[in-house]
Design an enzyme around this catalytic site. Structure first.
Site, short mmCIF file in Angstrom:
data_model
loop_
_atom_site.label_atom_id
_atom_site.label_comp_id
_atom_site.label_asym_id
_atom_site.label_seq_id
_atom_site.Cartn_x
_atom_site.Cartn_y
_atom_site.Cartn_z
N TYR A 13 -0.71 -7.91 2.08
CA TYR A 13 -1.90 -7.46 1.95
C TYR A 13 -2.28 -6.42 2.74
O TYR A 13 -1.18 -5.61 3.83
CB TYR A 13 -3.09 -7.95 3.54
N TYR A 57 4.99 -0.32 -3.80
CA TYR A 57 3.42 -0.46 -3.92
C TYR A 57 3.04 1.20 -3.30
O TYR A 57 3.89 1.46 -2.15
CB TYR A 57 2.42 -0.66 -2.56
N ASP A 110 -5.82 -5.21 -5.58
CA ASP A 110 -7.67 -5.10 -5.27
C ASP A 110 -8.33 -4.74 -5.95
O ASP A 110 -7.92 -3.70 -6.87
CB ASP A 110 -7.52 -4.27 -3.88
#
Length: 436
Positions: free
Chosen positions: A398, A326, A259
């Site tokens: 996501y 992440y 992102d």
């Protein structure tokens, strides 16, 4: 053949291209004409009237329709009238102009660095049809096409004069020639540079975002730049590459994307940048790496640059679902207990997440259900109402919606498991794991 059609040395010799070796078609054509001339000369010297007439007739055919100098000289020597030479039926004299075509090609190649090339020939349809009819008429079994001969002769001369390699599989430049119009076009194949990039600051998109209102033309909304954001990872990498290669443009390919407000850390994300119509290929990759990193000024850093080819782009696209790691900082709207954190870590390890296309990207992505796997989740408390999560998962998950739940479009989610509103405060990609 010569009785019916005028043929130059190339076009006559080409009808016997597969017979013998070590000579080109021009030499073959000359040899055939030489043998015919010698035989006809012998007949012309005969005391027998019919043989003499036949010999002189053949010499005239060779002089007029074969443009063969020896036959012409013999006829002059025996004081026979000779008609005007006729233009070759098949190539219309194009082989006589081949040197000027080669010179034009060499001139067009001057500004390009390359090691390999290929010559492609474009012929007028009537020329190809004429040759097909000729080959059928004389039942040619050992010939080659005029297109092949032009390609081979021109390619051989370019290779000799420039010391470059003819490559039939992956040429760096394809020279497209119409020998009848002398038109020369260059198909300069792209240069591909691969590496990894780290994005060290938030707020930078991976690729250039064209303003949705003006479609790149420039308007008040985008500050007359035509772009939604002033810079991107793609642009920061592309500009120094274009300056060093003198290319006409780039295309950016990467193994997925982060992102705009997420950083890309760790070993970086694999990417390939395609440089279109580069004039310079012999680029020092260490110097290029330094130039990109200096230009990006700490916003983006590239590493491990190397040359690759088009096939590697396809492989890179297959890495979009590679395993990602992440780190996300999550803040809740209330205090969370140790038991809730332990439950969250347990339920999001080995979990399959069902996600409908997030609301925030519905304007550019189709609305469909996806299933993504989380391999492992590790959680560390930062405060009474905030935690740090390290998530090892399948690419394409996501993560922001994994935290918020996106109004039920992602299930399970951090918010649902804890039973409290959760907000992703900071998101970083720590690693993109690729299979070797």
């Amino acid at each position: 053949m010569l009785e019916k059609y005028p043929l130059c040395d190339h076009c006559l010799g080409r009808q016997f291209a597969l017979l013998g070796f070590g000579v080109d078609n021009c030499e073959r054509g000359k040899s055939v004409k030489m043998l015919l001339t010698m035989s006809a000369h012998e007949m012309a010297l005969s005391e027998e009237t019919s043989a003499k007439k036949r010999g002189i007739s053949i010499l005239k055919i060779l002089a007029v329709r074969g443009s063969f100098k020896m036959a012409l000289d013999l006829l002059k020597k025996i004081r026979r009238r000779v008609g005007k030479e006729e233009r070759c039926f098949l190539c219309e004299g194009a082989f006589e102009k081949i040197q000027s075509i080669i010179d034009r090609v060499l001139e067009s190649l001057k500004e390009y660095e390359f090691e390999s090339f290929l010559v492609g020939i474009k012929l007028p349809p009537e020329i190809e049809e004429r040759e097909d009819e000729f080959r059928a008429e004389f039942n040619i079994q050992y010939g080659e096409s005029i297109k092949n001969e032009f390609s081979r002769v021109i390619g051989r001369e370019i290779s000799r004069r420039l010391n470059k390699t003819v490559d039939y599989m992956k040429p760096q430049i394809v020279v497209l020639i119409n020998p009848f119009t002398k038109e020369v076009n260059l198909q300069v194949n792209s240069l591909f540079v691969a590496g990894r990039y780290r994005k060290l600051l938030q707020g930078i998109p991976q690729s250039k975002w064209i303003c949705r209102k003006c479609r790149g033309k420039g308007c008040a909304r985008c500050g007359w730049t035509g772009k939604m954001y002033p810079e991107s990872v793609e642009e920061l990498i592309a500009k120094p590459i274009l300056e060093m290669t003198l290319g006409e443009g780039t295309s950016f390919h990467a193994a997925g994307r982060e992102d705009r407000d997420a950083r890309m850390l760790g070993r970086g994300r694999p990417f390939i940048i395609e440089v279109k119509r580069p004039k310079k290929r012999n680029v020092d990759l260490k110097e290029l790496e330094k130039a990109i990193n200096n230009y990006a000024k700490g916003k983006v850093k590239v590493l491990n640059l190397r040359f690759v080819d088009k096939e590697d782009v396809r492989k890179l696209k297959g890495m979009e679902c590679a395993q990602k790691i992440y780190r996300v900082i999550v803040r809740f709207n209330r205090e969370v207990t140790d038991e809730e954190i332990e439950k969250l870590e347990k339920e999001l390890t080995g979990a399959t997440i069902r996600q409908r296309t997030p609301t925030r990207v519905l304007h550019r992505r189709s609305d469909r259900m996806r299933e993504k796997h989380i391999y492992e989740t590790k959680i560390k408390r930062l405060s009474r109402n905030s935690i740090e999560m390290r998530i090892s998962c399948q690419g394409g998950l996501y993560v922001k919606e994994l935290v918020t739940g996106d109004n039920g479009r992602t299930d399970p989610s951090v918010s649902k498991i804890v039973g409290a509103a959760a907000d992703p405060i900071k998101l970083d990609v720590l690693n993109v794991l690729t299979r070797r």
